[in-house]
Design a protein around this motif. Structure first.
Motif, mmCIF file in Angstrom:
data_model
loop_
_atom_site.group_PDB
_atom_site.id
_atom_site.type_symbol
_atom_site.label_atom_id
_atom_site.label_comp_id
_atom_site.label_asym_id
_atom_site.label_seq_id
_atom_site.Cartn_x
_atom_site.Cartn_y
_atom_site.Cartn_z
ATOM 1 N N ALA A 180 0.836 -1.203 0.000
ATOM 2 C CA ALA A 180 0.000 0.000 0.000
ATOM 3 C C ALA A 180 0.871 1.253 0.000
ATOM 4 O O ALA A 180 0.540 2.245 -0.663
ATOM 5 N N GLN A 181 1.977 1.219 0.759
ATOM 6 C CA GLN A 181 2.902 2.351 0.734
ATOM 7 C C GLN A 181 3.481 2.547 -0.667
ATOM 8 O O GLN A 181 3.598 3.673 -1.155
ATOM 9 N N MET A 182 3.849 1.441 -1.318
ATOM 10 C CA MET A 182 4.435 1.530 -2.653
ATOM 11 C C MET A 182 3.439 2.106 -3.651
ATOM 12 O O MET A 182 3.796 2.940 -4.493
ATOM 13 N N VAL A 183 2.197 1.672 -3.560
ATOM 14 C CA VAL A 183 1.176 2.170 -4.487
ATOM 15 C C VAL A 183 0.922 3.654 -4.249
ATOM 16 O O VAL A 183 0.759 4.432 -5.195
ATOM 17 N N ALA A 184 0.895 4.059 -2.979
ATOM 18 C CA ALA A 184 0.555 5.440 -2.643
ATOM 19 C C ALA A 184 1.639 6.424 -3.048
ATOM 20 O O ALA A 184 1.341 7.528 -3.525
ATOM 21 N N ARG A 185 2.914 6.051 -2.874
ATOM 22 C CA ARG A 185 3.976 7.030 -3.136
ATOM 23 C C ARG A 185 5.237 6.457 -3.757
ATOM 24 O O ARG A 185 6.250 7.170 -3.904
ATOM 25 N N GLY A 186 5.214 5.171 -4.121
ATOM 26 C CA GLY A 186 6.377 4.565 -4.756
ATOM 27 C C GLY A 186 7.529 4.322 -3.815
ATOM 28 O O GLY A 186 8.654 4.057 -4.250
ATOM 29 N N LEU A 187 7.266 4.387 -2.505
ATOM 30 C CA LEU A 187 8.323 4.277 -1.499
ATOM 31 C C LEU A 187 7.773 3.582 -0.271
ATOM 32 O O LEU A 187 6.690 3.915 0.213
ATOM 33 N N CYS A 188 8.517 2.607 0.234
ATOM 34 C CA CYS A 188 8.141 1.916 1.455
ATOM 35 C C CYS A 188 9.319 1.958 2.419
ATOM 36 O O CYS A 188 10.422 1.518 2.080
ATOM 37 N N LEU A 189 9.102 2.500 3.617
ATOM 38 C CA LEU A 189 10.137 2.598 4.635
ATOM 39 C C LEU A 189 9.745 1.742 5.834
ATOM 40 O O LEU A 189 8.635 1.870 6.355
ATOM 41 N N LEU A 190 10.675 0.889 6.273
ATOM 42 C CA LEU A 190 10.429 -0.015 7.388
ATOM 43 C C LEU A 190 11.473 0.232 8.474
ATOM 44 O O LEU A 190 12.512 -0.435 8.526
ATOM 45 N N PRO A 191 11.225 1.211 9.345
ATOM 46 C CA PRO A 191 12.190 1.498 10.415
ATOM 47 C C PRO A 191 12.292 0.335 11.390
ATOM 48 O O PRO A 191 11.315 -0.375 11.640
ATOM 49 N N GLY A 192 13.483 0.120 11.923
ATOM 50 C CA GLY A 192 13.681 -0.941 12.893
ATOM 51 C C GLY A 192 13.497 -2.331 12.330
ATOM 52 O O GLY A 192 13.196 -3.268 13.078
#
Length: 248
Positions: free
Chosen positions: A32-44
């Motif tokens: 869903a993050q990728m679809v929304a903005r083309g970027l997925c960040l997974l801290p920790g």
């Protein structure tokens, strides 16, 4: 430190059992993050002890980093500067938790799910497969597009200042938008000072992005995980010489 539960925070990111409901939910949230903005960040994403080991091993390899600096003309209107050090995959020890993560089929399955591709394979390239990038004072990776849309990286060390990851999603082919990014006035640009242990995936082929110049004495150290749609993929000798100063 080669056991996956010691490396990945599986409570926060329950991907330890590919195909399970928990893994599917984690993949869906990331997609869903990728679809929304083309970027997925997974801290920790990586546990503290594993991260500490990865960083200690990476820092021990810094004297072997090959530094390259050049200006490049890409599909955008201006040349951009690339100044970066790189440590090849074959320099990373077999006992490294970084290798264990890259070799884990569950990690590959997770990445494939987030990128929404049917098949994905770790690169067979002995230098580029899982490499370290090192940015010292003044180093940067100017605005550019990547040849592929599934860029996967893990931050091991953040600099004291600068070195932000800057990202303008979905602007490829829009000259006006590209110019506004280069001029620092694009309203959709994102800037992130990523914390160590953060895993990131992004669409680098469609989205203009850069690593801002590093300031201060502490290096920015990031691991890059490279994958291919078919098994056995290797990069060209030109790529090897450009980034590592040697052949495989």
């Amino acid at each position: 430190m080669g056991e996956i539960p010691d490396i990945v925070d599986l409570r926060r990111y329950p991907i330890g059992q590919p195909g399970s409901e928990a893994a599917a939910a984690a993949i869906a949230a990331c997609r869903a993050q990728m679809v929304a903005r083309g970027l997925c960040l997974l801290p920790g994403f990586v546990r503290h002890e594993a991260l500490r080991t990865m960083l200690a091993q990476a820092r021990a390899l810094l004297p072997q980093a090959h530094h390259t600096e050049h200006w490049r003309a890409t599909s955008i209107a201006r040349e951009t500067r690339a100044s970066i050090g790189a440590v090849a995959y074959d320099r990373i020890g077999g006992d490294s938790p970084l290798r264990a993560l890259y070799d884990w089929p569950g990690f590959t399955a997770f990445i494939a799910g987030v990128l929404d591709v049917e098949a994905l394979y770790p690169s067979a390239d002995p230098l580029v497969g899982c490499m370290l990038t090192v940015f010292g004072p003044g180093d940067e990776l100017g605005w550019h597009y990547d040849p592929n849309d599934g860029v996967v990286s893990l931050v091991l060390q953040a600099p004291r200042a600068g070195g932000e990851f800057e990202f303008a999603p979905g602007v490829r082919g829009d000259t006006a938008a590209e110019t506004s990014v280069l001029d620092g006035r694009h309203p959709g640009s994102l800037s992130r000072g990523l914390r160590p242990g953060t895993l990131s995936l992004f669409n680098g082929h469609r989205s203009l992005h850069r690593v801002a110049p590093v300031r201060g004495a502490r290096e920015r150290i990031v691991a890059l995980f490279n994958y291919a749609a078919e098994p056995g993929y290797r990069f060209s000798a030109d790529i090897h010489r450009k980034f590592f100063g040697r052949a495989a």
